[in-house]
Design a protein around this motif. Structure first.
Motif, PDB file in Angstrom:
ATOM      1  N   GLN A 137       0.800  -1.226   0.000  1.00 28.07           N
ATOM      2  CA  GLN A 137       0.000   0.000   0.000  1.00 28.07           C
ATOM      3  C   GLN A 137       0.829   1.270   0.000  1.00 28.07           C
ATOM      4  O   GLN A 137       1.841   1.362   0.673  1.00 28.07           O
ATOM      5  CB  GLN A 137      -0.901   0.012   1.230  1.00 28.07           C
ATOM      6  CG  GLN A 137      -2.217  -0.661   0.937  1.00 28.07           C
ATOM      7  CD  GLN A 137      -3.198  -0.536   2.076  1.00 28.07           C
ATOM      8  OE1 GLN A 137      -2.834  -0.232   3.202  1.00 28.07           O
ATOM      9  NE2 GLN A 137      -4.455  -0.776   1.770  1.00 28.07           N
ATOM     10  N   ASP A 147      -3.515   5.371  -2.870  1.00 27.24           N
ATOM     11  CA  ASP A 147      -3.510   4.092  -3.570  1.00 27.24           C
ATOM     12  C   ASP A 147      -4.572   4.065  -4.667  1.00 27.24           C
ATOM     13  O   ASP A 147      -5.568   3.360  -4.572  1.00 27.24           O
ATOM     14  CB  ASP A 147      -3.729   2.960  -2.553  1.00 27.24           C
ATOM     15  CG  ASP A 147      -2.834   1.760  -2.847  1.00 27.24           C
ATOM     16  OD1 ASP A 147      -2.198   1.750  -3.910  1.00 27.24           O
ATOM     17  OD2 ASP A 147      -2.795   0.841  -2.017  1.00 27.24           O
ATOM     18  N   GLY A 190      -4.616  -3.276 -13.477  1.00 29.45           N
ATOM     19  CA  GLY A 190      -5.661  -3.909 -12.674  1.00 29.45           C
ATOM     20  C   GLY A 190      -5.966  -3.135 -11.407  1.00 29.45           C
ATOM     21  O   GLY A 190      -6.498  -3.691 -10.448  1.00 29.45           O
ATOM     22  N   TYR A 191      -5.654  -1.842 -11.413  1.00 26.71           N
ATOM     23  CA  TYR A 191      -5.890  -1.039 -10.207  1.00 26.71           C
ATOM     24  C   TYR A 191      -7.382  -0.941  -9.905  1.00 26.71           C
ATOM     25  O   TYR A 191      -8.187  -0.740 -10.802  1.00 26.71           O
ATOM     26  CB  TYR A 191      -5.319   0.376 -10.389  1.00 26.71           C
ATOM     27  CG  TYR A 191      -4.300   0.716  -9.324  1.00 26.71           C
ATOM     28  CD1 TYR A 191      -2.987   0.295  -9.456  1.00 26.71           C
ATOM     29  CD2 TYR A 191      -4.655   1.435  -8.193  1.00 26.71           C
ATOM     30  CE1 TYR A 191      -2.036   0.583  -8.483  1.00 26.71           C
ATOM     31  CE2 TYR A 191      -3.712   1.735  -7.216  1.00 26.71           C
ATOM     32  CZ  TYR A 191      -2.411   1.300  -7.370  1.00 26.71           C
ATOM     33  OH  TYR A 191      -1.484   1.595  -6.405  1.00 26.71           O
ATOM     34  N   GLU A 192      -7.722  -1.019  -8.604  1.00 26.94           N
ATOM     35  CA  GLU A 192      -9.136  -1.053  -8.217  1.00 26.94           C
ATOM     36  C   GLU A 192      -9.666   0.324  -7.834  1.00 26.94           C
ATOM     37  O   GLU A 192     -10.839   0.478  -7.512  1.00 26.94           O
ATOM     38  CB  GLU A 192      -9.345  -2.058  -7.076  1.00 26.94           C
ATOM     39  CG  GLU A 192      -8.689  -1.696  -5.747  1.00 26.94           C
ATOM     40  CD  GLU A 192      -7.152  -1.803  -5.745  1.00 26.94           C
ATOM     41  OE1 GLU A 192      -6.587  -2.455  -6.649  1.00 26.94           O
ATOM     42  OE2 GLU A 192      -6.531  -1.200  -4.856  1.00 26.94           O
ATOM     43  N   GLU A 195     -18.999  -1.805 -13.774  1.00 27.80           N
ATOM     44  CA  GLU A 195     -18.910  -3.222 -14.127  1.00 27.80           C
ATOM     45  C   GLU A 195     -17.745  -3.910 -13.443  1.00 27.80           C
ATOM     46  O   GLU A 195     -17.811  -5.080 -13.098  1.00 27.80           O
ATOM     47  CB  GLU A 195     -18.728  -3.383 -15.648  1.00 27.80           C
ATOM     48  CG  GLU A 195     -20.018  -3.269 -16.400  1.00 27.80           C
ATOM     49  CD  GLU A 195     -19.782  -2.959 -17.870  1.00 27.80           C
ATOM     50  OE1 GLU A 195     -18.668  -3.233 -18.384  1.00 27.80           O
ATOM     51  OE2 GLU A 195     -20.717  -2.415 -18.505  1.00 27.80           O
ATOM     52  N   ARG A 196     -16.675  -3.184 -13.267  1.00 26.25           N
ATOM     53  CA  ARG A 196     -15.478  -3.793 -12.686  1.00 26.25           C
ATOM     54  C   ARG A 196     -15.314  -3.477 -11.215  1.00 26.25           C
ATOM     55  O   ARG A 196     -14.272  -3.749 -10.638  1.00 26.25           O
ATOM     56  CB  ARG A 196     -14.245  -3.324 -13.472  1.00 26.25           C
ATOM     57  CG  ARG A 196     -14.224  -3.873 -14.865  1.00 26.25           C
ATOM     58  CD  ARG A 196     -13.292  -3.111 -15.783  1.00 26.25           C
ATOM     59  NE  ARG A 196     -13.398  -3.624 -17.150  1.00 26.25           N
ATOM     60  CZ  ARG A 196     -14.371  -3.298 -17.990  1.00 26.25           C
ATOM     61  NH1 ARG A 196     -15.317  -2.454 -17.615  1.00 26.25           N
ATOM     62  NH2 ARG A 196     -14.415  -3.818 -19.206  1.00 26.25           N
ATOM     63  N   LYS A 197     -16.314  -2.868 -10.628  1.00 27.09           N
ATOM     64  CA  LYS A 197     -16.266  -2.489  -9.204  1.00 27.09           C
ATOM     65  C   LYS A 197     -15.001  -1.686  -8.902  1.00 27.09           C
ATOM     66  O   LYS A 197     -14.250  -1.974  -7.980  1.00 27.09           O
ATOM     67  CB  LYS A 197     -16.310  -3.712  -8.279  1.00 27.09           C
ATOM     68  CG  LYS A 197     -17.369  -4.716  -8.630  1.00 27.09           C
ATOM     69  CD  LYS A 197     -18.745  -4.274  -8.200  1.00 27.09           C
ATOM     70  CE  LYS A 197     -19.767  -5.348  -8.505  1.00 27.09           C
ATOM     71  NZ  LYS A 197     -21.002  -4.805  -9.096  1.00 27.09           N
ATOM     72  N   ILE A 198     -14.757  -0.721  -9.738  1.00 27.17           N
ATOM     73  CA  ILE A 198     -13.596   0.152  -9.537  1.00 27.17           C
ATOM     74  C   ILE A 198     -14.090   1.395  -8.801  1.00 27.17           C
ATOM     75  O   ILE A 198     -15.117   1.966  -9.169  1.00 27.17           O
ATOM     76  CB  ILE A 198     -12.976   0.565 -10.887  1.00 27.17           C
ATOM     77  CG1 ILE A 198     -12.523  -0.668 -11.669  1.00 27.17           C
ATOM     78  CG2 ILE A 198     -11.814   1.544 -10.683  1.00 27.17           C
ATOM     79  CD1 ILE A 198     -12.126  -0.377 -13.109  1.00 27.17           C
ATOM     80  N   LYS A 225     -19.066   3.872  -6.805  1.00 30.01           N
ATOM     81  CA  LYS A 225     -18.609   3.349  -5.519  1.00 30.01           C
ATOM     82  C   LYS A 225     -17.743   4.385  -4.804  1.00 30.01           C
ATOM     83  O   LYS A 225     -16.860   4.976  -5.422  1.00 30.01           O
ATOM     84  CB  LYS A 225     -17.808   2.071  -5.826  1.00 30.01           C
ATOM     85  CG  LYS A 225     -17.086   1.440  -4.659  1.00 30.01           C
ATOM     86  CD  LYS A 225     -16.323   0.198  -5.126  1.00 30.01           C
ATOM     87  CE  LYS A 225     -14.910   0.171  -4.578  1.00 30.01           C
ATOM     88  NZ  LYS A 225     -14.131  -0.981  -5.024  1.00 30.01           N
ATOM     89  N   LYS A 226     -17.990   4.597  -3.521  1.00 28.33           N
ATOM     90  CA  LYS A 226     -17.129   5.454  -2.706  1.00 28.33           C
ATOM     91  C   LYS A 226     -16.788   6.809  -3.309  1.00 28.33           C
ATOM     92  O   LYS A 226     -15.736   6.999  -3.909  1.00 28.33           O
ATOM     93  CB  LYS A 226     -15.772   4.770  -2.482  1.00 28.33           C
ATOM     94  CG  LYS A 226     -15.740   3.757  -1.396  1.00 28.33           C
ATOM     95  CD  LYS A 226     -14.302   3.359  -1.144  1.00 28.33           C
ATOM     96  CE  LYS A 226     -13.728   2.649  -2.353  1.00 28.33           C
ATOM     97  NZ  LYS A 226     -12.459   2.003  -2.180  1.00 28.33           N
ATOM     98  N   ARG A 244     -23.115   7.205  -0.140  1.00 28.19           N
ATOM     99  CA  ARG A 244     -22.502   6.351   0.875  1.00 28.19           C
ATOM    100  C   ARG A 244     -21.152   6.895   1.335  1.00 28.19           C
ATOM    101  O   ARG A 244     -20.110   6.366   0.975  1.00 28.19           O
ATOM    102  CB  ARG A 244     -22.279   4.972   0.279  1.00 28.19           C
ATOM    103  CG  ARG A 244     -23.475   4.455  -0.458  1.00 28.19           C
ATOM    104  CD  ARG A 244     -22.985   3.600  -1.576  1.00 28.19           C
ATOM    105  NE  ARG A 244     -24.092   2.802  -2.108  1.00 28.19           N
ATOM    106  CZ  ARG A 244     -23.930   1.827  -2.965  1.00 28.19           C
ATOM    107  NH1 ARG A 244     -22.727   1.501  -3.369  1.00 28.19           N
ATOM    108  NH2 ARG A 244     -24.971   1.161  -3.410  1.00 28.19           N
TER     109      ARG A 244
END
Ligand code: SF4
Lengths: 97, 553
Positions: free
Chosen positions: B244, B248, B294-296, B324-327, B351-352, B390
């Motif tokens: 980490q 990040d 592949g970073y989230e 779709e990729r929950k990024i 998300k977030k 959220r």
């Protein structure tokens, strides 16, 4: 809605430079490696979804050794298919055995 | 050959050995023979330095050339630094563990003045003399530094402005000339390059003046910038750490610069002019960097995302990819009225999303002086609505220490925080920073307030804050802010203070250590420098005035 979940169990071997990386680190390494493959990944539910990976037992830091993990997909993935896609995405020192 | 330096040791001896391995995904390792060798340095720990976008851009841009090797080094933690010093071993690059003194060029990119000591530590630990005149290698400092003068004794070459466009010219000079003097001469003729040894700095008739000692060197020196962000280099082969780091996520720049004119702001001048990247370039960058890493987590980076002309289209065009990729995606610099209005339904899908509100001043009259445009009623309406997004908490930013501010302005901070908390139901993080008249900001000519006044003001703020466990306040330490102001506003003479502070710091302290400020103030005292001189802004111009930013108001 219930999404189908197909688990695949693999064993990894951690050695060389990778021994310095913690279990949490390895989890990220695997998540990102999987995300670089075209495989249909299964994500956890909830507010902060991520690629589902489960470790069978904790591995100590700073030593070589086996890691048993279960990876999850939304469609059936054979072990060969998984190995073929994942191997080129893994850093040196982390190998599927 | 890996770890050849360390055959007697094991990285296990050190805390967080991950910092020194250098095996990130997409790392570039090349053979050094017959190549121009460059090591990029960042004077802070790995996890901080790896969060710096500028360093990554330059790393990628330089490694594009087959005959250039570009590696990295960060400030080692005190345990490794002490070990190296004790064993007489040299600090090394991460990629090939090459000692720093074996590189032809060391390039740095940093903007935080309190890291100046670490910068010298890196040179010293790497086996290099810290003074430019005693060294055969070239030290380049680019990017973030506003006022180069306090570092003029230590640095050979400053790149003023955005370096991406200058990279090919720079590499050509290094290919063509082999000795230091001819390299410096050639570099000094490139736009945006400042080579201090070719100029004498004088202070007479209450103003600073630079005199050329080499006739082909540039004067005045213009900051350079990238004209088109759509064609400039972006490091899509994202160096992905296996551990980490502080930020990040992959920051994808959507714009550079800011069309607003807040008077205290340095960034707007620094990244002038305001430029946007097209939606299709941004989309392409997101997809490519995801494919390689592949970073989230991603963020859309800009000084003011709300000013991006088609922010709605941008979110529409990219949100499916992220969903779709929950990024995770964060949009760090939105205005409150946007969150309430046009973007609300779009943000709810992502998300977030984190919410940061730069209020700067709690009262409208002071905000007007600062040129900070916020509709406070809309802000409160927005805050009510964010209950449903959220979010975990809201971050807010304030400033204090303005010459014209009143007791009421200070007391109003606490009142505003209380209201924000009660209306949002969320916990609050508030950063309350001291106003520093930074070089190139519209208020660079305002005086910095004294420590006594700042402490008094700080007390007024604190008296009016009602503390509870949902409110976290970070209030800057006036002594530290004053030191920062002194260093960023100083002239060439100040090098002796920096050097002395560096020699005093034998234990590799960090700026959170109590001893750190003391060491600096002692150095100032021993060098008999009247630091108030730099803070009072009574001179007709400033040490950095020879630099043209090109901005028109
Ligand atoms: S403070 Fe923010 S909005 Fe104001 S000019 Fe600076 S970057 Fe722009």
């Amino acid at each position: 809605m219930n999404i189908a979940k197909y688990p695949v169990k693999i064993t990894l071997y951690k050695k060389g430079e990778m021994i310095y990386f913690s279990q949490l680190d390895i989890m990220h390494v695997l998540e990102r490696a999987l995300r670089r493959t075209p495989l249909a990944l299964f994500y956890t539910q909830g507010f902060n979804p991520h690629v589902k990976i489960s470790f069978s037992k904790a591995l100590k830091l700073g030593v070589e050794g086996k890691i048993e993990v279960t990876l999850y997909f939304t469609s059936k993935v054979s072990l060969d298919e998984l190995t073929g896609n994942l191997t080129p995405q893994l850093p040196a020192g982390l190998d599927i055995v | 050959m890996v770890y050849s330096l360390f055959n007697v040791m094991d990285f296990k001896l050190f805390q967080k050995p991950q910092r020194y391995i250098g095996n990130e995904w997409n790392v570039v390792k090349k053979d050094h023979s017959n190549k121009v060798t460059i090591c990029l340095g960042y004077p802070d720990l790995y996890e901080v330095g790896m969060s710096n976008l500028g360093l990554r851009i330059i790393y990628g841009a330089l490694n594009q050339f087959n005959d250039v090797v570009c590696e990295r080094v960060f400030m080692p933690a005190p345990d490794l630094a002490r070990f190296l010093r004790k064993r007489n071993k040299k600090l090394f690059s991460l990629e090939t563990k090459t000692p720093l003194d074996q590189f032809a060029v060391l390039g740095f990119n940093f903007n935080y003045v309190l890291n100046f000591i670490n910068f010298l530590h890196i040179l010293n630990l790497g086996g290099l003399p810290v003074k430019a005149s005693q060294r055969r290698d070239i030290i380049v400092l680019g990017g973030g530094i506003d006022n180069p003068q306090p570092l003029a004794e230590f640095v050979d070459v400053f790149f003023l402005g955005e370096f991406e466009g200058t990279v090919p010219n720079f590499v050509n000079v290094l290919r063509k000339y082999k000795d230091k003097e001819s390299r410096l001469k050639a570099l000094s003729q490139i736009e945006g390059v400042y080579v201090p040894k070719f100029y004498t700095s004088v202070f007479e008739n209450n103003s600073y003046k630079l005199i050329k000692d080499y006739k082909y060197a540039k004067l005045p020196i213009k900051r350079v910038y990238v004209r088109d962000l759509n064609t400039s280099f972006y490091p899509v082969k994202w160096l992905t750490p296996h551990t980490q780091i502080i930020h990040d996520r992959i920051p994808v720049e959507i714009a550079r610069g800011c069309p607003n004119q807040c008077t205290f702001c340095q960034a707007r001048a620094f990244y002038w002019p305001y430029r946007q990247r097209s939606i299709s370039t941004i989309e392409e960058t997101v997809k490519e960097s995801y494919r390689h890493s592949g970073y989230e987590n991603f963020s859309f980076l800009s000084l003011s995302a709300s000013d991006y002309s088609s922010i709605e289209d941008l979110i529409d065009r990219t949100s499916a990819f992220f969903q779709e990729r929950k990024i995770g995606l964060s949009l760090p610099s939105l205005r409150a009225d946007d969150i309430l209005g046009r973007l609300y339904t779009k943000l709810a899908k992502i998300k977030k999303t984190s919410l940061t509100i730069a209020v700067e001043a709690a009262n409208e009259s002071l905000r007007r002086d600062l040129n900070k445009k916020i509709d406070i009623n809309k802000l409160f309406e927005a805050v009510k609505v964010v209950r449903t997004l959220r979010l975990k908490h809201i971050k807010t930013y304030f400033m204090f220490g303005f010459p014209q501010e009143t007791g009421d302005d200070l007391a109003a901070i606490g009142v505003l925080l209380r209201k924000l908390h009660s209306q949002s139901g969320l916990s609050l993080n508030a950063s309350i920073n001291t106003f520093i008249p930074k070089p190139f900001s519209l208020w660079e000519g305002e005086p910095m307030q004294t420590e006594a006044v700042l402490l008094q003001k700080k007390n007024v703020i604190l008296r009016n804050v009602r503390f509870n466990r949902n409110l976290r306040i970070f209030l800057s330490n006036p002594k530290k802010s004053i030191l920062e102001a002194v260093i960023c506003r100083a002239d060439r003479k100040f090098w002796s203070v920096i050097y002395r502070a560096f020699t005093k710091d034998t234990e590799f302290s960090t700026y959170d250590d109590a001893s750190f400020l003391k060491l600096w103030y002692n150095a100032i005292e021993e060098e008999a420098i009247d630091y108030r001189f730099y803070l009072e802004a009574k001179t007709d111009n400033f040490p950095w005035s020879f630099i043209e930013t090109g901005q028109k108001l």
